[in-house]
Design a protein around this motif. Structure first.
Motif: not given
Length: 165
Positions: A56-59, A101-110, A112-114, A154-162
């Motif tokens: 259950k790792h999500f990306y 409709v998937v976008s980074p704005f959906g992180l507001m709803n996460n 579990a911060h997973n 601000e939503q508590g995530y640390e984005p990574k660049i690959i």
């Protein structure tokens, strides 16, 4: 569960004093459809893919919508295992969203911060303005990369660049 709706996305951007552009349009089911409505405007047309690995790792992977997603390479770059597209119920549960409709704005709803957020480097090199659906497919938002990163942090995530090839 409180959903980060379109209105809440706008409210949060305003609170963070993030400037953005917005185009209202008929519901767009695909990126191709959405692109027609924003033709001629500056900004990278993005696709945001919600992926699931083992245990259950999500990306959340954000890349130019013209670029194919290479799952094997993603696994090599990130160390993720057995990655595939997340199922619709995972998408609903983790981001309060549906396919298209998937976008980074959906992180507001996460709650579990997973979710680990990844941006493809090439897209960030080419243009500082990115386009997304703000949790609804009847609008397209235009936002500077730096502002989007600020929103995500601000939503508590640390984005990574690959660097996907």
């Amino acid at each position: 569960m409180a959903m980060g709706t379109y209105e809440q996305v706008i409210k949060k951007l305003d609170q963070l004093e993030i400037k953005y552009g917005m185009v209202d349009h008929p519901a767009a089911e695909t990126t191709e459809e959405a692109d027609k409505y924003i033709e001629g405007r500056e900004g990278v047309r993005t696709k945001t893919m919600f992926l699931k690995g083992k245990k259950k790792h999500f990306y959340l992977v954000i890349l130019d919508d013209k670029k194919p997603m290479n799952f094997k390479e993603f696994e090599e770059l990130t160390g993720a295992k057995r990655v595939s597209m997340a199922r619709p119920d995972d998408l609903k549960e983790q981001l309060g969203s549906v396919a298209g409709v998937v976008s980074p704005f959906g992180l507001m709803n996460n709650e579990a911060h997973n979710v680990q957020v990844y941006f493809d480097k090439e897209m960030l090199d080419e243009d500082p303005i990115l386009t997304f659906h703000p949790n609804v497919n009847t609008h397209t938002i235009f936002i500077k990369t730096t502002d989007l990163m600020k929103f995500i942090k601000e939503q508590g995530y640390e984005p990574k660049i690959i660097d996907l090839k």
